[in-house]
Design a protein around this motif. Structure first.
Motif, PDB file in Angstrom:
ATOM      1  N   PRO A  13     -15.684  52.773 -50.636  1.00 13.04           N
ATOM      2  CA  PRO A  13     -17.016  52.234 -50.337  1.00 13.04           C
ATOM      3  C   PRO A  13     -17.639  51.485 -51.504  1.00 13.04           C
ATOM      4  CG  PRO A  13     -17.202  54.544 -50.880  1.00 13.04           C
ATOM      5  CD  PRO A  13     -15.732  54.205 -50.960  1.00 13.04           C
ATOM      6  N   GLU A  14     -16.827  50.875 -52.326  1.00 16.15           N
ATOM      7  CA  GLU A  14     -17.351  50.119 -53.461  1.00 16.15           C
ATOM      8  C   GLU A  14     -17.334  48.632 -53.134  1.00 16.15           C
ATOM      9  OE1 GLU A  14     -18.701  51.667 -55.910  1.00 16.15           O
ATOM     10  OE2 GLU A  14     -18.053  53.619 -55.137  1.00 16.15           O
ATOM     11  N   SER A  15     -18.386  47.920 -53.541  1.00 14.04           N
ATOM     12  CA  SER A  15     -18.482  46.478 -53.303  1.00 14.04           C
ATOM     13  C   SER A  15     -18.940  45.792 -54.575  1.00 14.04           C
ATOM     14  CB  SER A  15     -19.471  46.175 -52.174  1.00 14.04           C
ATOM     15  OG  SER A  15     -19.065  46.783 -50.974  1.00 14.04           O
ATOM     16  N   PRO A  16     -18.064  45.030 -55.231  1.00 14.48           N
ATOM     17  CA  PRO A  16     -18.506  44.279 -56.409  1.00 14.48           C
ATOM     18  C   PRO A  16     -19.717  43.412 -56.073  1.00 14.48           C
ATOM     19  CG  PRO A  16     -16.116  44.179 -56.181  1.00 14.48           C
ATOM     20  CD  PRO A  16     -16.646  44.822 -54.933  1.00 14.48           C
ATOM     21  N   SER A  17     -20.576  43.231 -57.046  1.00 14.79           N
ATOM     22  CA  SER A  17     -21.816  42.493 -56.822  1.00 14.79           C
ATOM     23  C   SER A  17     -21.541  41.040 -56.455  1.00 14.79           C
ATOM     24  CB  SER A  17     -22.679  42.557 -58.086  1.00 14.79           C
ATOM     25  OG  SER A  17     -23.896  41.873 -57.899  1.00 14.79           O
ATOM     26  N   LEU A  18     -22.358  40.532 -55.535  1.00 17.00           N
ATOM     27  CA  LEU A  18     -22.286  39.133 -55.114  1.00 17.00           C
ATOM     28  C   LEU A  18     -23.468  38.389 -55.714  1.00 17.00           C
ATOM     29  CD1 LEU A  18     -21.442  39.753 -51.354  1.00 17.00           C
ATOM     30  CD2 LEU A  18     -19.873  38.904 -53.092  1.00 17.00           C
ATOM     31  N   ASP A  19     -23.204  37.168 -56.196  1.00 19.27           N
ATOM     32  CA  ASP A  19     -24.273  36.446 -56.887  1.00 19.27           C
ATOM     33  C   ASP A  19     -24.643  35.122 -56.230  1.00 19.27           C
ATOM     34  OD1 ASP A  19     -22.036  34.955 -57.448  1.00 19.27           O
ATOM     35  OD2 ASP A  19     -22.180  35.147 -59.634  1.00 19.27           O
ATOM     36  N   SER A  20     -24.069  34.819 -55.053  1.00 25.03           N
ATOM     37  CA  SER A  20     -24.360  33.540 -54.421  1.00 25.03           C
ATOM     38  C   SER A  20     -23.929  33.556 -52.968  1.00 25.03           C
ATOM     39  CB  SER A  20     -23.620  32.409 -55.153  1.00 25.03           C
ATOM     40  OG  SER A  20     -22.211  32.537 -54.969  1.00 25.03           O
ATOM     41  N   TRP A  25     -19.655  34.129 -48.695  1.00 24.03           N
ATOM     42  CA  TRP A  25     -18.792  33.503 -47.703  1.00 24.03           C
ATOM     43  C   TRP A  25     -17.330  33.826 -47.970  1.00 24.03           C
ATOM     44  CZ3 TRP A  25     -18.894  32.132 -43.009  1.00 24.03           C
ATOM     45  CH2 TRP A  25     -17.974  31.226 -42.464  1.00 24.03           C
ATOM     46  N   ARG A  26     -16.914  33.830 -49.212  1.00 22.67           N
ATOM     47  CA  ARG A  26     -15.526  34.173 -49.531  1.00 22.67           C
ATOM     48  C   ARG A  26     -15.214  35.601 -49.095  1.00 22.67           C
ATOM     49  NH1 ARG A  26     -16.792  31.176 -54.242  1.00 22.67           N
ATOM     50  NH2 ARG A  26     -17.249  33.088 -55.396  1.00 22.67           N
ATOM     51  N   ARG A  27     -16.138  36.516 -49.334  1.00 24.82           N
ATOM     52  CA  ARG A  27     -15.897  37.903 -48.918  1.00 24.82           C
ATOM     53  C   ARG A  27     -15.913  38.026 -47.406  1.00 24.82           C
ATOM     54  NH1 ARG A  27     -18.916  42.449 -52.298  1.00 24.82           N
ATOM     55  NH2 ARG A  27     -17.688  41.355 -53.870  1.00 24.82           N
ATOM     56  N   HIS A  28     -16.770  37.292 -46.737  1.00 26.92           N
ATOM     57  CA  HIS A  28     -16.818  37.302 -45.273  1.00 26.92           C
ATOM     58  C   HIS A  28     -15.497  36.769 -44.707  1.00 26.92           C
ATOM     59  CE1 HIS A  28     -18.618  36.925 -41.243  1.00 26.92           C
ATOM     60  NE2 HIS A  28     -17.975  35.773 -41.185  1.00 26.92           N
ATOM     61  N   PHE A  47     -19.830  46.316 -44.033  1.00 23.52           N
ATOM     62  CA  PHE A  47     -19.340  47.393 -44.899  1.00 23.52           C
ATOM     63  C   PHE A  47     -18.988  46.872 -46.290  1.00 23.52           C
ATOM     64  CE2 PHE A  47     -15.863  49.979 -46.599  1.00 23.52           C
ATOM     65  CZ  PHE A  47     -16.367  51.269 -46.467  1.00 23.52           C
ATOM     66  N   ARG A  48     -18.487  45.648 -46.365  1.00 25.71           N
ATOM     67  CA  ARG A  48     -17.992  45.126 -47.640  1.00 25.71           C
ATOM     68  C   ARG A  48     -19.039  44.361 -48.443  1.00 25.71           C
ATOM     69  NH1 ARG A  48     -11.759  43.365 -46.128  1.00 25.71           N
ATOM     70  NH2 ARG A  48     -10.963  45.496 -46.124  1.00 25.71           N
ATOM     71  N   MET A  49     -20.249  44.243 -47.920  1.00 24.29           N
ATOM     72  CA  MET A  49     -21.284  43.521 -48.663  1.00 24.29           C
ATOM     73  C   MET A  49     -22.019  44.464 -49.616  1.00 24.29           C
ATOM     74  SD  MET A  49     -20.841  40.493 -47.858  1.00 24.29           S
ATOM     75  CE  MET A  49     -19.620  39.859 -46.704  1.00 24.29           C
ATOM     76  N   ASP A  50     -22.603  43.879 -50.651  1.00 24.74           N
ATOM     77  CA  ASP A  50     -23.267  44.688 -51.664  1.00 24.74           C
ATOM     78  C   ASP A  50     -24.758  44.860 -51.403  1.00 24.74           C
ATOM     79  OD1 ASP A  50     -24.027  42.034 -52.239  1.00 24.74           O
ATOM     80  OD2 ASP A  50     -24.286  42.491 -54.377  1.00 24.74           O
ATOM     81  N   LEU A 209     -24.817  50.414 -44.102  1.00 18.74           N
ATOM     82  CA  LEU A 209     -25.412  51.739 -44.304  1.00 18.74           C
ATOM     83  C   LEU A 209     -24.351  52.829 -44.412  1.00 18.74           C
ATOM     84  CD1 LEU A 209     -28.468  51.561 -41.880  1.00 18.74           C
ATOM     85  CD2 LEU A 209     -28.571  51.755 -44.369  1.00 18.74           C
ATOM     86  N   VAL A 210     -23.299  52.731 -43.593  1.00 20.15           N
ATOM     87  CA  VAL A 210     -22.209  53.703 -43.689  1.00 20.15           C
ATOM     88  C   VAL A 210     -21.582  53.648 -45.079  1.00 20.15           C
ATOM     89  CG1 VAL A 210     -19.889  54.275 -42.856  1.00 20.15           C
ATOM     90  CG2 VAL A 210     -21.709  53.780 -41.219  1.00 20.15           C
ATOM     91  N   LYS A 211     -21.386  52.433 -45.597  1.00 26.35           N
ATOM     92  CA  LYS A 211     -20.816  52.280 -46.941  1.00 26.35           C
ATOM     93  C   LYS A 211     -21.729  52.922 -47.993  1.00 26.35           C
ATOM     94  CE  LYS A 211     -21.760  49.187 -49.534  1.00 26.35           C
ATOM     95  NZ  LYS A 211     -21.113  47.871 -49.538  1.00 26.35           N
ATOM     96  N   VAL A 212     -23.036  52.630 -47.916  1.00 29.34           N
ATOM     97  CA  VAL A 212     -23.979  53.212 -48.867  1.00 29.34           C
ATOM     98  C   VAL A 212     -23.966  54.737 -48.762  1.00 29.34           C
ATOM     99  CG1 VAL A 212     -26.422  53.413 -49.478  1.00 29.34           C
ATOM    100  CG2 VAL A 212     -25.469  51.174 -48.920  1.00 29.34           C
ATOM    101  N   GLY A 213     -23.963  55.241 -47.518  1.00 34.00           N
ATOM    102  CA  GLY A 213     -23.969  56.680 -47.316  1.00 34.00           C
ATOM    103  C   GLY A 213     -22.738  57.363 -47.879  1.00 34.00           C
TER     104      GLY A 213
END
Length: 311
Positions: A13-20, A25-28, A47-50, A209-213
């Motif tokens: 459940p870890e997501s590296p920070s997104l800055d733009s 879009w690349r992660r999507h 789930f994969r967004m920060d 939310l599931v990822k955060v939880g």
């Protein structure tokens, strides 16, 4: 269903920070080969967004892919509907007029989500009024780089500021016949999009939310409740968005979601400060369409009771 559930329940459940927006879009895009169905794209991308803002952006784009399967999967899209007079079909004044062997598009849109980064625009336009005075709307698929398309960035909102918006001006834009989508622009596209967007955006929010939880050790029962809500929302996302029965079921799903969010309040105390403060800032996003949603639910109830007609 099994594959996306496994992602929600077992993947890190870890997501590296997104800055733009480009990083979002690349992660999507990375999710699409594994999850071709838009509802699963929304869940997995969320789930994969920060952060909530980028989860929303993925849910929004998955909704577009659901309603407009002809939209290229690797190009960002945006629905262009709202005008100076609002978003009601009678307020649409952007014109689609015959020109040679094709059409000409003129008008303006005041609020386009992701408009500054869209590569493909889905523009609602009018062909004029019918004999009863109703606006005859069409949906136009438009390359955002065509001559006559002018995109003007809008100031960032006070919540989900990472998601850009724009105003759109169309001046003599040439449109080919094949770029005017078949069917009525309102009943086939604009009206059902409200329901399709609700489903897919909230799928992305639930995935996030599931990822955060999981990352922050929320109670197991609470996390499993969020997963069960995602299963319900996914099922509704795959139904006919014009069916009043779907709207009634969706109304119940939103009631359950609201109760689950209330039960999450205490759990947020154990979340890192940056994520928690973003959530407190951005959660109002979930209430934006609540009035329209309630009107749609009441209309669906009346239709099922035999006392309503299509709007």
């Amino acid at each position: 269903m099994k594959d996306v559930l496994r992602l929600l329940l077992t993947e890190a459940p870890e997501s590296p920070s997104l800055d733009s927006v480009e990083a979002w879009w690349r992660r999507h895009l990375a999710v699409l080969p594994r999850f071709p169905a838009p509802a699963d794209q929304a869940l997995a991308s969320g789930f994969r967004m920060d952060r909530l803002g980028f989860a929303f952006a993925s849910g929004y784009h998955a909704a577009l892919r659901s309603l407009f399967p002809q939209l290229p999967g690797d190009r960002r899209g945006a629905l262009c509907a709202t005008e100076p007079g609002g978003g009601h079909p009678n307020a649409m004044e952007t014109t689609l007029t015959p020109a040679g062997t094709g059409w000409r598009l003129d008008g303006q849109k005041t609020y386009v989500t992701l408009g500054t980064h869209a590569e493909v625009l889905l523009v609602v336009a009018t062909e004029g009024r019918d004999a009863q005075g109703r606006n005859r709307l069409r949906m136009v698929l438009l390359d955002a780089k065509k001559p006559g398309v002018h995109v003007e960035p809008l100031p960032a909102l006070s919540f989900v500021p990472e998601v850009p918006h724009a105003a759109l001006r169309l001046e003599g834009v040439t449109v080919s016949t094949e770029d005017v989508l078949p069917g009525d622009g309102y009943t086939r596209y604009l009206r059902p999009f409200r329901t399709v967007e609700d489903c897919h955006v909230n799928l992305a929010v639930l995935g996030w939310l599931v990822k955060v939880g999981r990352r922050c050790g929320w109670p197991v029962a609470l996390r499993e409740e969020l997963v069960s809500l995602a299963v319900l929302m996914r099922a509704l996302a795959n139904e006919d968005p014009s069916d009043p029965g779907v709207h009634v079921a969706l109304g119940g799903a939103f009631t359950q979601l609201q109760r689950a969010l209330e039960r999450c309040e205490t759990a947020w105390e154990g979340v890192d400060v940056e994520t928690r403060e973003r959530w407190q800032r951005d959660r109002r996003l979930l209430d934006l369409a609540s009035r329209v949603r309630m009107m749609r639910l009441e209309s669906a109830r009346q239709k099922l009771a035999g006392g309503g007609s299509d709007d």
